[in-house]
Design a protein around this motif. Structure first.
Motif, PDB file in Angstrom:
ATOM      1  N   GLY A   1      -0.255   2.587   2.354  1.00  0.00           N
ATOM      2  CA  GLY A   1      -0.430   1.676   3.474  1.00  0.00           C
ATOM      3  C   GLY A   1       0.086   2.261   4.775  1.00  0.00           C
ATOM      4  O   GLY A   1      -0.528   2.108   5.838  1.00  0.00           O
ATOM      5  N   LYS A   2       1.223   2.964   4.715  1.00  0.00           N
ATOM      6  CA  LYS A   2       1.771   3.595   5.916  1.00  0.00           C
ATOM      7  C   LYS A   2       0.867   4.716   6.413  1.00  0.00           C
ATOM      8  O   LYS A   2       0.639   4.859   7.619  1.00  0.00           O
TER       9      LYS A   2
ATOM     10  N   THR B   1      -2.485  -1.739  -0.474  1.00  0.00           N
ATOM     11  CA  THR B   1      -1.927  -2.993   0.041  1.00  0.00           C
ATOM     12  C   THR B   1      -0.682  -3.460  -0.708  1.00  0.00           C
ATOM     13  O   THR B   1      -0.219  -4.582  -0.494  1.00  0.00           O
ATOM     14  N   ARG B   2      -0.126  -2.595  -1.559  1.00  0.00           N
ATOM     15  CA  ARG B   2       1.055  -2.989  -2.327  1.00  0.00           C
ATOM     16  C   ARG B   2       2.319  -2.734  -1.523  1.00  0.00           C
ATOM     17  O   ARG B   2       2.519  -1.636  -0.987  1.00  0.00           O
ATOM     18  N   ASN B   3       3.203  -3.743  -1.445  1.00  0.00           N
ATOM     19  CA  ASN B   3       4.435  -3.560  -0.678  1.00  0.00           C
ATOM     20  C   ASN B   3       5.535  -2.894  -1.484  1.00  0.00           C
ATOM     21  O   ASN B   3       6.546  -2.468  -0.921  1.00  0.00           O
ATOM     22  N   THR B   4       5.355  -2.771  -2.802  1.00  0.00           N
ATOM     23  CA  THR B   4       6.376  -2.101  -3.614  1.00  0.00           C
ATOM     24  C   THR B   4       6.257  -0.590  -3.542  1.00  0.00           C
ATOM     25  O   THR B   4       7.220   0.130  -3.823  1.00  0.00           O
TER      26      THR B   4
ATOM     27  N   PRO C   1       4.790   1.596  -0.585  1.00  0.00           N
ATOM     28  CA  PRO C   1       4.137   1.469   0.719  1.00  0.00           C
ATOM     29  C   PRO C   1       3.518   2.730   1.289  1.00  0.00           C
ATOM     30  O   PRO C   1       2.939   2.690   2.374  1.00  0.00           O
TER      31      PRO C   1
ATOM     32  N   LYS D   1       9.725   4.513   0.159  1.00  0.00           N
ATOM     33  CA  LYS D   1      10.641   3.503  -0.352  1.00  0.00           C
ATOM     34  C   LYS D   1      10.950   3.860  -1.798  1.00  0.00           C
ATOM     35  O   LYS D   1      10.440   3.259  -2.738  1.00  0.00           O
TER      36      LYS D   1
END
Length: 255
Positions: A225-226, A217-220, A222, A117
């Motif tokens: 996490g992926k 765990t940060r969505n900014t 990713p 991202k």
């Protein structure tokens, strides 16, 4: 100068960010001798940064009875590596075989793909710190910390390696066939290099060794996490936890 990520992606309010800058200005304006300044750095240490330091110490203490090197992958300016050198001196001052190895391009993020991202804040080139010049600076800084610490006459237990970690990590293991890993910190933040480096490190990680992810765990950002969700769960025997004082720092313990 561009703002650092912590001032852009933050849970802090505008008032808190303003207070952070005011604290920074106080530090620059602090009137004291050099000796007093050096001994007074805690006056200007924010709680959130102190939490990162405590979390890093928490993870370090998990490997005190474990042999092997510490790898800092995506070291950026090298703060984690410096902390680990100081924790080594505090917790195990006679452990002269505990080597600390930093990996980074020192030219910023690299390797974003369709799995990532990318944004204006996180893209190729973000977090560049000056290439070869910074490598020299960090090498000198680590050596100075080591010489200041207990048993500082025995120094040279660090290595700073510049380049793409997909290439430099396997090269490091090829040149150090005897070396295995007790702890590895990851802050690469793009999918392909994170996965590639993880696979290489895991093969050398001892049972009970630790792999720590700053962004799991940060969505900014990713990527970590992926990688964990798509490539690690169910394939590598481990338990996963988060640090007590800094929930964003999560870690895997190898079974």
């Amino acid at each position: 100068m561009k703002k650092h990520e912590s001032a852009v992606v933050s849970y802090s309010s505008e008032d808190s960010l303003d207070a952070r800058m005011a604290l920074f200005h106080k530090m620059n304006e602090y009137q004291a001798t050099d000796d007093e300044k050096e001994r007074s750095l805690g006056l200007f240490l924010r709680g959130s940064l102190l939490a990162r330091i405590l979390a890093t110490a928490e993870i370090y203490q998990m490997i005190i009875d474990k042999p092997g090197a510490i790898l800092d992958i995506g070291t950026w300016r090298g703060q984690t590596a410096v902390l680990c050198e100081n924790f080594r001196a505090i917790y195990e001052p006679l452990h002269f075989n505990r080597r600390i190895v930093c990996f980074d391009t020192f030219e910023g993020y690299k390797g974003f793909s369709e799995k990532d991202k990318a944004t204006d804040l996180h893209k190729d080139g973000t977090y560049g710190v000056g290439g070869d010049d910074y490598v020299t600076f960090l090498e000198d800084l680590l050596c100075l910390h080591e010489q200041n610490n207990a048993m500082g006459h025995n120094n040279g237990k660090h290595k700073v390696i510049k380049g793409d970690c997909c290439e430099t990590i396997p090269q490091f293991f090829a040149e150090n066939a005897h070396e295995f890993v007790a702890l590895a910190f990851f802050d690469v933040n793009s999918f392909v290099p994170t996965l590639d480096a993880f696979e290489k490190v895991w093969a050398r990680l001892i049972p009970g060794g630790v792999v720590a992810f700053w962004q799991l765990t940060r969505n900014t950002i990713p990527a970590e996490g992926k990688v964990y969700a798509e490539e690690i769960i169910g394939k590598y025997g481990h338990s996963v936890r988060r640090t007590q004082n800094y929930p964003g720092l999560c870690y895997l313990v190898k079974e």
